[in-house]
Design a protein around this motif. Structure first.
Motif, PDB file in Angstrom:
ATOM      1  N   SER A  72       4.869  50.446 -21.311  1.00  0.00           N
ATOM      2  CA  SER A  72       4.917  51.676 -20.513  1.00  0.00           C
ATOM      3  C   SER A  72       3.703  51.839 -19.607  1.00  0.00           C
ATOM      4  CB  SER A  72       5.082  52.889 -21.441  1.00  0.00           C
ATOM      5  OG  SER A  72       3.995  52.937 -22.327  1.00  0.00           O
ATOM      6  N   ARG A 326      16.676  47.737 -26.955  1.00  0.00           N
ATOM      7  CA  ARG A 326      15.711  48.165 -25.924  1.00  0.00           C
ATOM      8  C   ARG A 326      14.493  48.868 -26.509  1.00  0.00           C
ATOM      9  NH1 ARG A 326      19.395  48.921 -20.667  1.00  0.00           N
ATOM     10  NH2 ARG A 326      20.925  47.394 -21.314  1.00  0.00           N
ATOM     11  N   THR A 354      14.354  45.605 -14.439  1.00  0.00           N
ATOM     12  CA  THR A 354      14.055  47.040 -14.373  1.00  0.00           C
ATOM     13  C   THR A 354      15.325  47.838 -14.110  1.00  0.00           C
ATOM     14  OG1 THR A 354      11.889  46.464 -13.490  1.00  0.00           O
ATOM     15  CG2 THR A 354      12.547  48.760 -13.288  1.00  0.00           C
ATOM     16  N   ASP A 355      16.129  47.359 -13.159  1.00  0.00           N
ATOM     17  CA  ASP A 355      17.382  48.064 -12.853  1.00  0.00           C
ATOM     18  C   ASP A 355      18.315  48.094 -14.062  1.00  0.00           C
ATOM     19  OD1 ASP A 355      16.460  48.540 -10.361  1.00  0.00           O
ATOM     20  OD2 ASP A 355      17.717  47.050  -9.329  1.00  0.00           O
ATOM     21  N   ALA A 356      18.255  47.033 -14.872  1.00  0.00           N
ATOM     22  CA  ALA A 356      19.119  46.990 -16.060  1.00  0.00           C
ATOM     23  C   ALA A 356      18.577  47.883 -17.178  1.00  0.00           C
ATOM     24  CB  ALA A 356      19.249  45.549 -16.554  1.00  0.00           C
ATOM     25  N   GLY A 357      17.392  48.462 -16.966  1.00  0.00           N
ATOM     26  CA  GLY A 357      16.843  49.426 -17.927  1.00  0.00           C
ATOM     27  C   GLY A 357      16.203  48.810 -19.153  1.00  0.00           C
ATOM     28  N   HIS A 358      15.763  47.564 -19.040  1.00  0.00           N
ATOM     29  CA  HIS A 358      15.123  46.920 -20.199  1.00  0.00           C
ATOM     30  C   HIS A 358      13.610  47.106 -20.178  1.00  0.00           C
ATOM     31  CE1 HIS A 358      18.272  44.926 -22.414  1.00  0.00           C
ATOM     32  NE2 HIS A 358      18.883  44.683 -21.279  1.00  0.00           N
ATOM     33  N   PRO A 359      13.059  47.653 -21.258  1.00  0.00           N
ATOM     34  CA  PRO A 359      11.604  47.748 -21.333  1.00  0.00           C
ATOM     35  C   PRO A 359      11.050  46.363 -21.681  1.00  0.00           C
ATOM     36  CG  PRO A 359      12.561  48.525 -23.394  1.00  0.00           C
ATOM     37  CD  PRO A 359      13.717  48.097 -22.502  1.00  0.00           C
ATOM     38  N   THR A 402       6.129  47.775 -10.747  1.00  0.00           N
ATOM     39  CA  THR A 402       6.137  47.552 -12.200  1.00  0.00           C
ATOM     40  C   THR A 402       4.714  47.268 -12.683  1.00  0.00           C
ATOM     41  OG1 THR A 402       6.856  45.321 -11.590  1.00  0.00           O
ATOM     42  CG2 THR A 402       8.527  46.787 -12.514  1.00  0.00           C
TER      43      THR A 402
END
Ligand code: PEP
Ligand code: CO
Length: 463
Positions: A72, A326, A354-359, A402
């Motif tokens: 994060s 995730r 990032t678009d796929a929402g994976h941290p 990012t």
């Protein structure tokens, strides 16, 4: 510097009920040694499976939590150590000196860039090496390749190169001793911030980065005295007196990893207790392969290298298989594309993941894409290429918005001459002086500190 939050105790959800520590056996496993005697291998693995774990599930969960802060954008990962640990050069001093340089680098990064640094060693288990060829040919003699001291020896004789399962047991015991010493050093006063000067070895201190470090160490002394003068009782602040150095290695020899995989009595989840943070190498990251199958089921925070051939879709697939729930900090993608390829190669991957929402913890391995053979015949790397790759990695993150989360470095605390360049320059003619690595060329203490200050500048520029 343990700070325990509620997520440190979250369980790793095993979302696929069909996984067990041995389901990897049904998948193609690359890079496994050709053990001459299956019964002998079995005997050793059975023994290892009865031995105590080297690390504990709760520690692995705590590291996931810490790496979640990196995912994060609140912390930075410094992962560093040997390319391959050696059975021959096993002694307290090199371990201490490796710890010194890692602590120095972390201080340079924390003080100059103002971010907490999560320190992870390539240590206490980093023995196995993937090879581009199963055999090595010298003249007309062809022998099995050297696969690291956990498998065979580097000498070019049939006896040295024959894989020996008893080496798995030796690797376990060396890992245990190394970890014991690291725990003593990091918790027993050696990592106390009041000793910040003592980490600066003589050959490092005389270099430009060493002098810069000394100034910084003086400022830290002054800050500690200031706090005391203000009435802060620093003796009760364990963060000032202890450090965490987590362990990591490439989980390559799957029988060994399986034998150390244990079910946590608290949560019922499985953890690979050979190390805190195992990773999958560039050569064994096939989605349907045995390494990915093994790693998807363990609860540890894990890494996966991605090289220049990795596509955005592949990266997403890796995230989906290795971190379906995730969980921030669960997965570190370690990018090793090469100095000229990283910026353009990484950007579409950052965007897609990032678009796929994976941290993801994004780390830069600037070593493995920049290796070449010098005129003198040495396998080497140039510090400038290494810094260029790190620069490209940061540029890609800046462009995509990012967080450039960390670096993954091959180094030693010793005054070796394996990589070229540095503020006290190593030249081609110097390579032969102290070329001691078991596998890939490592940065020496001075070059490592040069790198840390450069990374600190990049972090500051991005802040
Ligand atoms: C390594 O980290 O030593 C290594 C072999 O890296 P990669 O899998 O990225 O080639
Ligand atoms: Co290497």
């Amino acid at each position: 510097m343990l700070r325990r939050g509620p997520s440190a105790h979250e369980a790793w959800p095993v979302s696929n009920a069909t996984w067990t520590p041995s389901t990897w056996l049904s998948r193609p496993a690359g890079q496994q040694p050709d053990w001459p005697d299956a019964a002998d291998l079995d005997r050793v693995l059975k023994t290892i499976s009865t031995l105590p774990p080297l690390v504990f599930a709760g520690e692995a969960r705590e590291l996931t939590h810490q790496l979640g802060r990196v995912a994060s954008g609140e912390a930075f990962l410094l992962q560093a150590g040997d390319c391959a640990e050696s059975f021959d050069a096993f002694a307290a001093d090199p371990i201490r000196d490796k710890l010194k340089i890692i602590l120095q680098m972390a201080v340079a990064l924390t003080y100059s860039a103002g971010v907490p640094v999560i320190k992870v060693g390539r240590i206490a288990g980093q023995f196995a090496k993937p090879r581009s060829s199963n055999t090595e040919l010298i003249g007309d003699v062809e022998l099995p390749s050297f696969r690291g001291h956990i498998v065979n020896d580097s000498g070019f004789t049939a006896a040295s190169r024959t894989p020996d399962p008893d080496r798995l047991l030796s690797a376990y015991h060396q890992s245990a001793s190394t970890l014991n010493l690291l725990r003593a050093f990091t918790k027993g006063g050696f990592a106390d911030l009041s000793r910040v000067h003592a980490w600066n070895q003589e050959f490092v201190a005389s270099s430009p980065s060493g002098k810069r470090y000394e100034e910084l160490a003086n400022e830290i002394d002054r800050a500690l005295r200031f706090m005391e003068a203000c009435g802060v009782d620093s003796s009760v602040e364990s963060q000032l007196h202890e450090a965490d150095l987590w362990t990591s290695h490439e989980a390559l020899i799957l029988g060994y990893e399986e034998a150390l995989t244990r079910q946590d009595s608290l949560t019922g989840d499985w953890y690979d207790c050979s190390t805190h943070m195992p990773w999958i190498g560039e050569r064994t990251r096939q989605i349907d392969g045995a390494h990915v199958e093994f790693m998807r089921g363990i609860g540890n925070p894990i890494g996966c290298k991605i090289g220049p051939t990795c596509t955005p879709d592949e990266a997403i697939e890796i995230c989906e298989v290795l971190n379906p729930d995730r969980i921030p900090g669960r997965l570190t993608l370690t990018v090793r594309m090469g100095a000229t390829k990283v910026e353009d190669g990484l950007r579409p991957i950052l965007r897609a993941v990032t678009d796929a929402g994976h941290p993801v913890v994004w780390a830069c391995d600037p070593m493995h894409g920049n290796t070449f053979t010098s005129e003198s015949g040495h396998k080497t790397r140039h510090l400038e290429d290494i810094l260029t790759e790190i620069g490209g990695f940061f540029a890609a993150h800046r462009a995509e918005g990012t967080w450039a989360g960390g670096v993954h470095i091959e180094l030693t605390g010793d005054d070796v001459t394996e990589c070229l360049g540095g503020s006290t320059e190593v030249l081609v003619a110097d390579l032969d002086t102290r070329y001691e690595t078991v596998c890939d060329p490592r940065l020496n203490g001075r070059q490592s500190l040069d790198l840390a200050f450069r990374v600190a500048e990049l972090l500051r520029a991005g802040a």
